[in-house]
Structure formats: structure tokens, C-alpha cells
Design a protein around this motif. Structure first.
Motif, PDB file in Angstrom:
ATOM      1  N   THR A  41       0.832  -1.208   0.000  1.00 49.12           N
ATOM      2  CA  THR A  41       0.000   0.000   0.000  1.00 49.12           C
ATOM      3  C   THR A  41       0.865   1.255   0.000  1.00 49.12           C
ATOM      4  N   GLN A  43      -0.247   5.112   1.127  1.00 51.94           N
ATOM      5  CA  GLN A  43      -1.337   5.937   1.638  1.00 51.94           C
ATOM      6  C   GLN A  43      -0.869   7.367   1.830  1.00 51.94           C
ATOM      7  N   ALA A 141       0.965  -2.520  -6.556  1.00 51.51           N
ATOM      8  CA  ALA A 141      -0.208  -1.683  -6.313  1.00 51.51           C
ATOM      9  C   ALA A 141      -0.008  -0.366  -7.045  1.00 51.51           C
TER      10      ALA A 141
END
Length: 469
Positions: A41, A43, A141
Motif C-alpha cells: 500500500t 497511503q 499496487a
């Protein structure tokens, strides 16, 4: 003999089965761990919608399974891509995966240096991990964020021309901002006082009440400021004069009788203090630590103010009262002939007959009505646009939070709650988070020259600008 022969194949089968199970366990482990499909991820600390002339992009990349392999961040506009960040992370070993599972990223983006022009752009991020999937390339990702490049700062036009201020007093600035959605206000040294729209029909015209703290005199820097969502900031100076003030120095004599009478009121708040501590030591905790806690609570109560001018005319003073202490009195506390503490009194103490009714000084909305440490039973009223009044040491509170009150309404009665030596009212005025001298707000001439006349002149100026071609 025949029975032994029949047992041999069975044993062989069992051994083979055990061997296969032994091999299967690590294979399953490899499949479940090294071929895991959980995506890494990235973020953003806060969503990014606009990027200004200079912008700090903050985020966190993480992969808790096999660790981070690579993080890539770029921005593209008009078919041209600019790489902002590209980092490959080390692995512990082929079997152990990545050495880094979490990475905080902070990037300084200079739009001019990158050749970005105002308009739409695409922020792209990609993160890979050390999973064995995709022929050992790892899970990937990828995200895209549409952003607006805005490098133009808003402009601030200050409409009020004169600002004659007092040290420890209040002021009003009126100004127009060239664009909506800004965070704007008046900066006084290291304190920010927000501006409010809504008083004038033009949504881009703001008013900002601001304060000159008691310890800031001539030479204090003041200016209006506005920052747009992209982080572009404009500063606008204006003419002002600060009249210096000298504040009274007073000595407060602390007696054992006073301590025996007052300290029990604070026992619950002193639960972290050694019960065997002396009364004077407990008093010092109250006068220092609880005083600071009270000020923090007051600031929190005054964080939000209604964008409405509730009040009208001069503020009321407690009827038939005598002043017992002034604003910004510098107090030295003495006990048994020794100086034990110093504090600044940020209000005016008014005394009348015991348990006198206390009127609301002006129209407003009650934002605080409860016990508050050194102030005792306390009421705070929001008068709109960042202006508040405070009533402390009450014996009784007769209003509730969020109630609208009118000038002169009884909100409680004077008393001795909190750190009060005798029955009186502690009256304070605050502009947002800063205490100011209440005397200005009792003076109709000061209000006329510094507030109402300014609002009237600004209104005429705005009306004339509408009529002009």
C-alpha cells in the motif's frame, strides 16, 4: 511369512505418505507466504486535490508480509512525465524477503522547477513487494490521482485604513480576498486570528477581530494573510499603531486560613499529588498547573465562533460593582514572608454585594457553563465572529450551553468558587484564544471608533464599488 510380506508394502506406503507430507508442509508454507497475493500500500497522509507553487507530498508505503521492494511516484501533464521518487529497497535474503516493511515519504514539489503549468495533472504511484508472484517480480499496487496545478496566490485587499491599537487590546480588520476557499485572517506575532465571511453580502469580504497580547507592544508584527487549498499564500501589511501600556504589579498574601478554606475544593484535581504534601505545595500546583489546564480548556471552548454579530453597543459591567483587580495585573504571591509564585491576571475582578445577579454583558450564545478549576463555576458567551466574554467564580449558573441570551439576562450569581478569596465576579473578554482588556468593550466611544464606524465605512465603500462601472 506371507503375513510379513503383506505388512511390508503397507509400511512402505506409510513411509512414503509421511515423506510426502513432510515435503508438502514447506511447499504449502512457500505457497502461502512467498506467493502471497496481498498488495502493498501507499497511503497519502491527506488527500491531494491541488498542488501549488511549492507543495509537500507526504505518505507512507508499507507491506507487512514480504516487505517493500520498490516505490515509484511521478506526475504527468500534457504527455510529459516527471519522476518525483523512485527507490528500491534491499532484501534480507532470497528466503526472508524485504528488509523494510514501512517507509515514510516526504517530497518537496516545486512546480516551476518541474515545468508544471496551471491546470490538470495526474499524480501516479506504484509500490512493489518481495512476493514471488509474477515470476518473482512481486505484487504491484498502482494508483492515479487527478490533481489541479494552481501556482497563483490569492490577493488580499485591506479595506480598513487605520488601526489604532492598545497593548493588551483588540482590533478589527476588514479585507477582500480574490478567491474563495482560502484560510485567512490576521497574524499578530505568532498568533493567528481567523477571518469570517458573512457580515457583508460579498462572500469574499471578511472581518477579523484580533488581539494584541498584553506582553506585545510597539514593534509587534501584524499583517493579513490568505492561503488557498494549493498552499499558495499572500501576506498583506496594513497601517497600525500600538500604544504601549504599563500594567499594575501587585502582591498577594497567602495565609494558612485561606489555604485551609480553598484547597479542599481542588482535592479531586490534586489526585496525583502526594496527599501528605503541604497546603502551600498543593496551592502551587493549583496556581500553576491547574491554571494552565484551565487556560487550555478556555481556548478549546473558544475555537469555534458563530459567523454572526450577536452583540450591539457597549458591553455591560456588573451593576453597582467596584473593581478589585485589573487586566494583566502582574501578581507576586507571598507566603510566610517569602515569594512563592508569580502569575498574570487576565481579567477584571468586580465586587458588589454577595451573590449578586450577573447579567450577560451582551447578546450571544452560551458555549460553556460548568465548573472550571481555578475559575470555579464559569459561563462563556460567544458574541460572534470570534468575540467571547467570560464570567468566573459564580455561586450558581442559571444558563445552559447553546442557549441564546440577551444583554442583561441573568446568567448566574457572584460567588467564591474556584481560586477566589472573597465573593466577586472574574470578568474577561477574549478574541478567539487571547484574553483582552474588557475596559475597551465597556467604552461606547472605543466601540464606535474601532468597530461600528469601520463596519459602516466598509459597507459604503463596497456599495460604491458595486455602482461604479
Amino acid at each position: 511369512m506371507a503375513a510379513n510380506k503383506s505388512k511390508l508394502p503397507k509400511l512402505l506406503y506409510i513411509l512414503i505418505a509421511l515423506l510426502l507430507c513432510g515435503l508438502a508442509i514447506p511447499v504449502v508454507w512457500v505457497i502461502l507466504t512467498k506467493f502471497e497475493g496481498g498488495l502493498p500500500t501507499f497511503q497519502l497522509k491527506t488527500p491531494v486535490h491541488t498542488i501549488g507553487k511549492s507543495f509537500t507530498l507526504k505518505g507512507q508505503a508499507s507491506d507487512q508480509e514480504n516487505g517493500l521492494r520498490r516505490v515509484w511516484i511521478a506526475i504527468s501533464q500534457h504527455g510529459k512525465e516527471r519522476t518525483l521518487f523512485d527507490k528500491t529497497f534491499p532484501s534480507k535474503s532470497f528466503w526472508e524477503g524485504g528488509a523494510v516493511q514501512k517507509e515514510l515519504i516526504s517530497l518537496e514539489i516545486d512546480s516551476d522547477a518541474l515545468g508544471l503549468s496551471d491546470g490538470q495533472a495526474l499524480l501516479r504511484t506504484a509500490v512493489w513487494d518481495y512476493s514471488w508472484r509474477d515470476w518473482l517480480a512481486g505484487n504491484r499496487a498502482y494508483e492515479e490521482h487527478e490533481v489541479l496545478i494552481d501556482t497563483q496566490s490569492p490577493t488580499v485587499d485591506v479595506l480598513t485604513r487605520t488601526h489604532n491599537l492598545n497593548q493588551g487590546g483588540a482590533g478589527l480588520a476588514i479585507y477582500r480576498i480574490s478567491e474563495t476557499g482560502t484560510v485567512n485572517g490576521v497574524q499578530v506575532a505568532d498568533s493567528f486570528f481567523p477571518g469570517y465571511a458573512g457580515f457583508f453580502s460579498d462572500p469574499n469580504v471578511y472581518i477579523a477581530f484580533f488581539a494584541i497580547p498584553y506582553d506585545k507592544g510597539p514593534g509587534t508584527e501584524l499583517y493579513a494573510t490568505a492561503s488557498d487549498p494549493a498552499g499558495n499564500t499572500c501576506l498583506a501589511g496594513f497601517a497600525y499603531h500600538i500604544n504601549p501600556k504599563r500594567f499594575k504589579h501587585d502582591t498577594m498574601m497567602i495565609s494558612d486560613a485561606f489555604l485551609r478554606r480553598k484547597i479542599p475544593e481542588f482535592e479531586d484535581a490534586l489526585n496525583t499529588v502526594n496527599p501528605s504534601a503541604s497546603l502551600i505545595d498543593k496551592f502551587l500546583v493549583v496556581n500553576r498547573e491547574l491554571r494552565q489546564t484551565s487556560q487550555t480548556t478556555l481556548k478549546d471552548a473558544c475555537k469555534q465562533s458563530d459567523a454572526k454579530l450577536y452583540w450591539e453597543g457597549p458591553f455591560l459591567r456588573l451593576p453597582h460593582s467596584a473593581r478589585r483587580a485589573g487586566f494583566a495585573d502582574h501578581r507576586k504571591y507571598q507566603y510566610n514572608g517569602k515569594s512563592v509564585d508569580e502569575q498574570v491576571h487576565l481579567g477584571i475582578d468586580l465586587a458588589s454585594t454577595a451573590q449578586s445577579p450577573v447579567p450577560a454583558a451582551n447578546n450571544g450564545r452560551v458555549v460553556f457553563a460548568e465548573y472550571l478549576s481555578i475559575y470555579g463555576k464559569t459561563v462563556i458567551i460567544d458574541h460572534g465572529f470570534g468575540l467571547f466574554s467570560l464570567y468566573g467564580h459564580l455561586s450558581r449558573i442559571d444558563v445552559e450551553r447553546d442557549k441564546l441570551v440577551s444583554k442583561g439576562d441573568t446568567i448566574g450569581f457572584t460567588g467564591t468558587t474556584g481560586l477566589a478569596g472573597g465573593d466577586h465576579l472574574h470578568y474577561g473578554m477574549m478574541v478567539n484564544h487571547t484574553c483582552v482588556n474588557p475596559i475597551e468593550w465597556w467604552d461606547p466611544a472605543w466601540i464606535r471608533h474601532n468597530v461600528t464606524d469601520k463596519l459602516g465605512r466598509a459597507k459604503k465603500t463596497l456599495e460604491c464599488s458595486k455602482k461604479s462601472p
